[in-house]
Design a protein around this motif. Structure first.
Motif, short mmCIF file in Angstrom:
data_model
loop_
_atom_site.label_atom_id
_atom_site.label_comp_id
_atom_site.label_asym_id
_atom_site.label_seq_id
_atom_site.Cartn_x
_atom_site.Cartn_y
_atom_site.Cartn_z
N PRO A 84 0.82 -1.20 0.00
CA PRO A 84 0.00 0.00 0.00
C PRO A 84 0.86 1.25 0.00
O PRO A 84 1.06 1.88 1.03
N GLU A 100 3.74 8.24 12.06
CA GLU A 100 2.70 8.99 12.76
C GLU A 100 1.39 8.22 12.81
O GLU A 100 0.68 8.22 13.80
N ALA B 3 -2.33 12.34 11.67
CA ALA B 3 -1.40 11.87 10.63
C ALA B 3 -2.10 11.86 9.28
O ALA B 3 -1.52 12.27 8.27
N ILE B 4 -3.36 11.40 9.26
CA ILE B 4 -4.09 11.34 8.00
C ILE B 4 -4.39 12.75 7.49
O ILE B 4 -4.26 13.04 6.30
N LYS B 6 -2.60 15.39 8.02
CA LYS B 6 -1.34 15.94 7.50
C LYS B 6 -1.02 15.37 6.13
O LYS B 6 -0.62 16.08 5.21
N LYS B 7 -1.23 14.07 6.01
CA LYS B 7 -0.94 13.41 4.75
C LYS B 7 -1.83 13.95 3.63
O LYS B 7 -1.35 14.19 2.52
N ARG B 10 -0.71 17.40 2.64
CA ARG B 10 0.50 17.33 1.83
C ARG B 10 0.17 16.88 0.42
O ARG B 10 0.65 17.43 -0.56
N SER B 11 -0.74 15.91 0.33
CA SER B 11 -1.01 15.38 -1.01
C SER B 11 -1.76 16.40 -1.87
O SER B 11 -1.67 16.38 -3.08
N ILE B 14 1.32 18.24 -3.25
CA ILE B 14 2.29 17.61 -4.15
C ILE B 14 1.59 17.08 -5.40
O ILE B 14 2.23 16.63 -6.33
N ASN B 15 0.27 17.18 -5.41
CA ASN B 15 -0.47 16.82 -6.62
C ASN B 15 -0.98 18.09 -7.27
O ASN B 15 -1.19 19.09 -6.59
N GLU B 71 -7.58 6.09 -2.77
CA GLU B 71 -7.04 5.13 -1.79
C GLU B 71 -7.52 3.74 -2.14
O GLU B 71 -6.78 2.77 -2.05
N MET B 74 -5.77 2.48 -5.38
CA MET B 74 -4.35 2.17 -5.20
C MET B 74 -4.14 1.13 -4.08
O MET B 74 -3.02 0.78 -3.77
N ARG B 75 -5.23 0.71 -3.47
CA ARG B 75 -5.19 -0.28 -2.40
C ARG B 75 -4.48 0.24 -1.15
O ARG B 75 -4.05 -0.54 -0.30
N THR B 76 -4.30 1.56 -1.06
CA THR B 76 -3.62 2.09 0.11
C THR B 76 -4.57 2.15 1.30
O THR B 76 -4.12 2.29 2.43
N GLU B 77 -5.87 2.00 1.02
CA GLU B 77 -6.81 2.03 2.15
C GLU B 77 -6.53 0.86 3.09
O GLU B 77 -6.83 0.93 4.28
#
Lengths: 366, 248
Positions: A84, A100, B3-4, B6-7, B10-11, B14-15, B71, B74-77
């Motif tokens: 992931p 984090e 954390a989420i 912030k991420k 950021r995204s 950067i996108n 998410e 991309m399977r990041t979930e």
């Protein structure tokens, strides 16, 4: 450490995991083996709290994943089948995000540097993940699983799509991790489990069909009782002699011919070393033994037999027809693989029954 | 959750999508402001806010379409759902990130009002009587801004919910646009309906009619509650969607 009890997962009417129970001790490395669609990934996803089971109980170090998901998830590092990764982040950003996300309390710089060192990605830390090769991406995925130093690490097919060198590196890495973590590894590559795991659980159609220490299986594989013998002389007489020899349970003449020597395949009884006796008997008759070659039994054969047997048991329909392209192998297979496979399957069944009885008595007590 | 958040922040940066949103938002805001006030020689900002609400139809999906859809694709979930984070934390983190982008743009777009004050100042200097108010009404502007942010929050929650249902960003955007159009147009349609009770119902649903009091500089607690509940309900539904998928 990990305890799974009577796990069942249904997708609609399709049963992906059918009453699986097993335990993994602290520090054990367990290989989870099975053909595609056997329920490996589903089991792992339930273990990690990504999916919920239809019924059954999963406890990690005594913490129930359903009643305290956060506490259980803190103990687990998980590398799913597809790592992931956020492709638009650099490796450093990604690891920091994970640090984090997992609420890690270890010293950030030291911990991340250590992990990067272990999985050998220190030199790509500043690079964007999108530009990394598959092998590096996989390693970043592993690094992610290691953050927070979880006591259980779960890898779902960690070496898929890697080149042979990377496969060896990742296996070495997993072996190193196995020394002080509890590792569960799912794969359908047999050498991998043999190389890495202490224990193998074979699963097919959502059921455990074999659960055995790797060394036991390896011993069964090594305890070789089959030979190809090249013997000069009249084929019929030799075959008759071989068949009548005490200690030999199976003999067959093969079509191979080398000069005046024919090749025979023989199999001895369990625990009998037939080679010396064979030599003297033949020399008495004046037939020269010009070649003796041990036939290995591969883990693959055991695996296929186990899976086939469990499938056949279930549907009462032989699946051998499926292997028409492997006719030759199927022909040379004798009772040995079946023996090993049968004993594995029986062991697993016995265990299941015992557990069922146990839970029955427990229910009665309740 | 942090954390989420912030991420996600950021995204956005950067996108391209974050810059596209900021750019389009600010261009829309300045053009609409210019057209409704300076070019029309008016200090009245109410039509500016109304038109901005219409602009949200295309702006909000830009912010929300990728939140969950990407998410999932991309399977990041899987990473987020197996991490020690609650579903609510994950959803709220993402929602707050989108809301921060939106509020940030609204705040920056406030520079559009500066010329109005400058011109008003100059005009006041030229006139000899000060019995009538010259220049924009600050309370109306502040009320409008608060209302706009509340409507934005409600729409972002709706977009978040829709994004969690699909893995296709484009589908998420199109569906979000349609839903927001319906919510906005209900208010417009209600003005052409003669039947009293139909009109009452439409007005009750309408996002626009609730905005009226804010536009007049009145802090309407009922409307605040209305927008907040829309946001809450859709965020809650998003959590339920993930809960359901886990058991599915």
């Amino acid at each position: 450490m990990i305890k799974i009890e009577h796990l069942i997962k249904n997708y609609g009417t399709n049963c992906a995991v059918d009453d699986i129970s097993f335990e993994v001790e602290q520090g054990e490395t367990v290989g989870f083996l099975g053909p595609n669609g056997a329920g490996k990934s589903t089991t792992m996803n339930i273990l990690t709290g990504y999916l919920s089971a239809t019924s059954g109980k999963v406890t990690i170090s005594g913490i129930d994943i359903l009643s305290d998901p956060l506490g259980a998830k803190k103990l687990i590092g998980y590398l799913p089948e597809q790592p992931p990764l956020y492709l638009d982040m650099t490796v450093d950003e990604y690891l920091n995000f994970n640090y984090e996300l997992k609420g890690c309390t270890l010293s950030r710089e030291h911990h991340l540097a250590e992990i990067c060192e272990v999985v050998k990605i220190t030199d790509v830390r500043k690079r964007v993940i999108r530009n990394l090769s598959k092998g590096y991406r996989q390693r970043v995925g592993i690094a992610q699983a290691l953050i927070g130093n979880p006591s259980v690490i779960i890898f779902d097919e960690p070496t898929v799509g890697l080149d042979p060198k990377q496969i060896i590196e990742i296996r070495n890495l997993i072996r190193t991790l196995g020394k002080d973590h509890t590792v569960i590894l799912s794969t359908h590559i047999l050498q991998e489990v043999q190389a890495v795991c202490d224990r193998i659980i074979i699963i097919n159609k959502g059921r455990i069909v074999a659960d055995e220490k790797t060394e036991n299986i390896t011993r069964a594989v090594e305890n070789n009782r089959r030979f190809n013998a090249k013997i000069c002389g009249p084929q019929k007489d030799i075959l008759a002699l071989l068949k009548s020899m005490p200690g030999i349970i199976y003999a067959e003449a093969l079509a191979e011919k080398d000069g005046d020597a024919y090749t025979y395949m023989i199999e001895s009884e369990y625990g009998v070393d037939i080679r010396k006796k064979l030599f003297y008997t033949l020399s008495e008759k004046g037939w020269a033994l010009v070649g003796l070659e041990a036939l290995g039994m591969s883990l693959e054969d055991i695996f296929i037999t186990v899976v086939d047997k469990s499938t056949a048991d279930e549907s009462r329909v032989s699946r051998y027809a499926r292997r028409t392209d492997r006719k030759k192998k199927a022909r040379t297979r004798t009772s040995l693989e079946t023996d090993v496979a049968e004993s594995l399957v029986e062991d697993a069944e016995k265990k299941r029954e015992e557990e069922a009885e146990q839970s029955d008595t427990e229910d009665d007590e309740d | 959750m942090f954390a989420i958040y912030k991420k996600e922040m950021r995204s956005y940066f950067i996108n391209p999508i974050g810059y596209v949103f900021t750019g389009i938002f600010l261009v829309f805001a300045s053009l609409i402001c210019c057209y409704t006030t300076i070019l029309s020689a008016s200090y009245d900002t109410s039509s500016y806010f109304t038109l901005m609400i219409f602009a949200l139809i295309v702006l909000i999906p830009l912010l929300t379409m990728r939140l969950f859809a990407e998410e999932r694709k991309m399977r990041t979930e899987q990473l987020l759902l197996t991490a020690p984070v609650t579903l609510t934390g994950m959803v709220v983190g993402k929602f707050l990130a989108a809301l921060t982008m939106f509020v940030g743009c609204v705040a920056v777009s406030c520079i559009n009002f500066i010329p109005l004050y400058v011109i008003a100042n100059a005009e006041r200097g030229n006139t000899s009587y000060d019995t009538t108010h010259i220049g924009p009404v600050s309370s109306q502007i502040i009320g409008g801004l608060i209302g706009l942010i509340l409507i934005g929050a409600a729409f972002i929650a709706i977009g978040t919910f829709i994004s969690s249902m699909t893995e296709n960003q484009l589908a998420a955007a199109v569906i979000t646009i349609s839903v927001i159009i319906v919510l906005v147009l209900v208010g417009v349609v209600s003005q052409f309906v003669d039947v009293y009770w139909v009109r009452a119902v439409l007005d009750w649903i309408s996002v626009l009619s609730r905005f009226g009091n804010f536009g007049n500089g009145i802090f309407d607690f009922a409307s605040l509650f209305y927008y907040a509940s829309i946001a809450f309900i859709f965020l809650f539904l998003t959590v339920r969607i993930y809960e359901k998928r886990r058991w599915g």
